[in-house]
Design a protein around this motif. Structure first.
Motif, PDB file in Angstrom:
ATOM      1  N   THR A  76      -7.844  -6.875 101.372  1.00  0.00           N
ATOM      2  CA  THR A  76      -7.429  -7.934 102.288  1.00  0.00           C
ATOM      3  C   THR A  76      -6.776  -9.081 101.527  1.00  0.00           C
ATOM      4  N   TYR A  80      -2.905  -9.809 101.880  1.00  0.00           N
ATOM      5  CA  TYR A  80      -2.556 -11.062 102.552  1.00  0.00           C
ATOM      6  C   TYR A  80      -1.634 -11.901 101.677  1.00  0.00           C
TER       7      TYR A  80
ATOM      8  N   THR B  81      -6.660  -0.726 103.140  1.00  0.00           N
ATOM      9  CA  THR B  81      -6.754  -2.114 103.585  1.00  0.00           C
ATOM     10  C   THR B  81      -5.439  -2.847 103.325  1.00  0.00           C
ATOM     11  N   VAL B  85      -3.732  -4.822 106.346  1.00  0.00           N
ATOM     12  CA  VAL B  85      -3.600  -6.281 106.297  1.00  0.00           C
ATOM     13  C   VAL B  85      -2.157  -6.689 105.996  1.00  0.00           C
TER      14      VAL B  85
END
Lengths: 471, 104
Positions: A76, A80, B81, B85
Motif C-alpha cells: 500500500t 500509493y 497490493t 492500490v
C-alpha cells in the motif's frame, strides 16, 4: 463458521457487483471518478473479508496473518507513493508497471499452488482441469509481467525497438514449445517442478520478445492488451479457488480490456493484427533518408507569430506529447485566454492518439482548467481547418504528418490525421528538427504555409504571451 | 473425453459466470468516448488486482515451515497490493482532473 462462509459469499457478490458498476460508471465522464471509488471500495471489502472470514476446505482460517499484513502495508505504501508522485506525462508507463505487478502476482500464486498440489496428490495423474488452470495462470501471468516491464521500459525511453531476424517465426515457435511443454507436463504422473520452472522462464522470454519489436507509438494498445491478459490470469486463479470475486473481476477485465484494445486500434484506423505483427520501427530508415530532398524550412519570429495570432479570427491548437513533456498546459491555457479576450476564437484539436495514450491530452488540458467544450475531437476539428487562420502545433508530429494520407511506404500510412495543412498558416512549436515518435520525417514542416518556432514549448509560449500583451 | 465432460460438469457454475461476464464486459465498455480510454484502462487494471485475494489465500494456507512458499506468497501479496492500490490511485488522479472542471 457456517455464518461466516455465507457472509464471505455475500461480500464477494457485492465486490463483483461493484466491479461491474465501477466499469460501467468509468465509461461516462460525469460518473467516472465515483465509479473508480466504488470499485476500490468493493476491492477493499473483498480483501478484508478474505483475511477474516476465509476458511479452507479443512476449515482452517487464514494463517500467517502478521506476514500478510506486512505485505499489504508495504504494498500500500509503495503503491500509493508511486502513484501520487508520478508525473502526468508518465501515467501510461505507471499503468503498465502496475499491470505487470498483477501479472507477476498471478504467476506466483500458480507456482505456489502447483507445489502444494503435487505434494498432496502425488498418486494421481496431472491430466485435469486444476493443473490446466495452474499452467495457464503461470503462462499468461508471466507473459503479462515480462511484456509490461518491456512496455514500461520503452515508454521510459530506456529500451529501444529491436527486431531480430525471423522474429515472427521464432515467436510462434517459442509459443508452440511452451504449449507443448505444458501438455507434456500434464501427461506426467508426478509433478516435475523443474519443468514448470522452464515453462515459466520460457513464458517470460516470450513476453519480452512479444513486445520488443512493437513500436513505441503502439505501446498504449499493447498495454491495454496485456491488461486483459492479466485479467485472464486472475480469472484462472479464481477457477483454482472457486473464488467468484476473482472470477468475475478477472473475466470482466479480460473481455472489457480486449474490447478497449480494439477500440484503440480503431482510433488509429489499424487492425490489432497489424499492430502486433507489423513491426513499426523497422522501416523508418528509408523514410528518413529522403528528408534532405523535402525542401526548406521557414522559421517565424515570436513577434510575427504573436501578431499573426492576434489578428486571426480563429486559432486552433494541436497539442502533442511535446506539450506534456514541456509541462506547457497552463501557459497554453493562458495564451488561449489572452487571445479570447481579444475576440479570437480558440479551439483545441485532439487527435485520438495524441500523446502517448488516448485521452492523454484531454487529461492534461483539463488539469490546466481548459473548458471541456473547447476540446474538439478529430472528426469535429477536420472540417474547421479550411476556415482557420492559424494552427498552432505544440509538440505534436506524427498526428499531423500528411504522409499518413498519401505515402503508402510510410509506416503510419492509413492512420487518420488532423488536416492542419488546409489552414492558412501552420505554426509548429518544436525543440528541433528531430523526427516524431514513429521515427519518420514530417513533410508538413516543409510546406509553404508552415512556419517553425524552435525552442522549448513552455518558454516559447511564455514569450508569445508576453509579446501578445504588448500588442 | 469423459474427463473433459466431468470437468465441465463439476465447474458448470464457474463456466456460467465466465460466459456471462464476457458479454457483460463487452456491453459495459462499448460506448466509451475516446477521452476516457486511458482512465478506463487504468481502472480495469486496478480491478484485476483482485488477484490479491488469491495471494492472501495462498499465504494464509502456507506451511510456516516452508520458507519458499512463504517467500513466494509474501512477494505475491506485495505485488498484488501494488496493483490494487497503485491502480486505483493513478486512476483517481487521472479522473480528478475531469472533476475539477465540472464544479465551475
Amino acid at each position: 463458521m457456517e455464518l461466516s462462509q455465507n457472509l464471505l459469499h455475500i461480500i464477494y457478490l457485492l465486490a463483483s457487483l461493484s466491479f461491474i458498476l465501477g466499469l460501467k460508471m468509468l465509461s461516462h465522464p460525469k460518473t467516472a471518478r465515483n465509479g473508480n471509488l466504488i470499485a476500490g471500495a468493493g476491492m477493499t471489502l473483498a480483501i478484508f473479508a478474505t483475511i477474516f472470514l476465509y476458511h479452507n476446505a479443512e476449515g482452517a482460517p487464514v494463517g500467517n496473518l502478521p506476514l500478510i499484513f506486512l505485505g499489504l502495508i508495504a504494498g500500500t505504501i509503495i503503491g500509493y507513493i508511486m502513484a501520487k508522485r508520478v508525473k502526468m506525462t508518465s501515467m501510461p508507463q505507471m499503468v503498465s508497471f502496475f499491470n505487470g505487478m498483477g501479472g507477476a502476482c498471478a504467476a506466483l500464486i500458480s507456482l505456489n499452488e502447483f507445489g502444494k498440489y503435487t505434494q498432496n496428490n502425488y498418486a494421481e495423474t496431472l491430466l485435469n482441469g486444476h493443473v490446466l488452470m495452474i499452467l495457464l495462470g503461470i503462462m499468461i501471468g508471466s507473459v503479462s509481467f515480462a511484456g509490461s516491464m518491456i512496455a514500461f521500459g520503452k515508454l521510459e525511453g530506456k529500451i529501444k525497438d529491436y527486431v531480430l531476424p525471423r522474429q515472427q517465426l521464432f515467436n510462434v515457435l517459442l509459443l508452440v514449445i511452451i504449449l507443448g511443454l505444458g501438455a507434456y507436463l500434464m501427461l506426467q504422473t508426478e509433478g516435475k517442478i523443474v519443468l514448470l520452472y522452464v515453462i515459466t522462464l520460457l513464458s517470460l522470454l516470450y513476453g519480452v520478445l512479444f513486445v520488443l519489436p512493437i513500436g513505441g507509438a503502439d505501446m498504449p494498445v499493447v498495454i491495454s492488451l496485456l491488461n486483459s491478459f492479466t485479467g485472464l490470469a486472475a480469472a484462472f486463479g479464481g477457477f483454482l479457488y472457486g473464488n467468484r470475486a476473482m472470477l468475475t473481476g478477472g473475466i470482466l477485465v479480460g473481455s472489457a480490456g480486449t474490447i478497449l484494445t480494439i477500440l484503440m486500434c480503431q482510433a488509429m484506423n489499424r487492425s490489432l493484427l497489424n499492430v502486433l505483427v507489423g513491426a513499426f520501427g523497422g522501416q523508418s530508415g528509408q523514410a528518413a533518408a529522403q528528408s534532405s530532398e523535402m525542401g526548406v524550412i521557414k522559421e517565424i519570429s515570436l513577434n510575427d507569430c504573436a501578431i499573426l495570432c492576434n489578428y486571426a479570427q480563429r486559432v486552433i491548437v494541436v497539442p502533442g506529447y511535446g506539450l506534456a513533456v514541456a509541462q506547457a498546459q497552463h501557459i497554453t491555457h493562458e495564451f488561449e485566454s489572452v487571445l479570447e479576450e481579444r475576440g479570437v476564437e480558440v479551439k483545441y484539436a485532439i487527435h485520438p492518439v495524441a500523446g502517448r495514450m488516448p485521452g492523454h491530452m484531454n487529461v492534461l488540458l483539463a488539469e490546466a482548467d481548459v473548458a471541456y467544450d473547447k476540446l474538439l475531437e478529430m472528426e469535429e476539428a477536420n472540417p474547421l481547418f479550411k476556415n482557420t487562420d492559424v494552427v498552432l502545433v505544440i509538440g505534436a508530429n506524427d498526428v499531423v504528418n500528411p504522409a499518413a494520407k498519401d505515402d503508402p511506404t510510410s509506416p503510419i500510412y492509413g492512420m487518420p490525421i488532423l488536416d492542419v495543412d488546409e489552414s492558412k498558416t501552420v505554426v509548429v512549436l518544436k525543440r528541433g528538427m528531430s523526427a516524431g515518435y514513429a521515427g519518420i520525417e514530417n513533410r508538413l514542416f516543409f510546406n509553404d504555409n508552415t512556419r517553425m518556432l524552435f525552442g522549448d514549448a513552455k518558454s516559447s509560449l511564455e514569450k508569445l504571451v508576453k509579446e501578445l500583451k504588448n500588442i | 473425453m469423459s474427463e473433459v465432460f466431468h470437468f465441465l460438469g463439476q465447474n458448470i457454475e464457474a463456466i456460467y459466470i465466465l460466459a456471462l461476464s464476457i458479454f457483460l464486459g463487452i456491453e459495459v465498455i462499448s460506448n466509451v468516448p475516446a477521452v476516457l480510454h486511458t482512465p478506463l484502462m487504468s481502472g480495469a487494471n486496478a480491478i484485476h488486482g483482485v488477484v490479491i485475494i488469491g495471494a492472501i489465500i495462498v499465504m494464509g494456507e502456507a506451511d510456516p515451515q516452508n520458507y519458499l512458499a512463504l517467500a513466494l506468497g509474501f512477494i505475491a501479496v506485495i505485488l498484488g497490493t501494488l496493483n490494487v492500490v497503485g491502480g486505483f490511485v493513478v486512476t483517481d488522479r487521472m479522473l480528478e482532473m475531469f472533476k475539477k472542471k465540472e464544479k465551475k
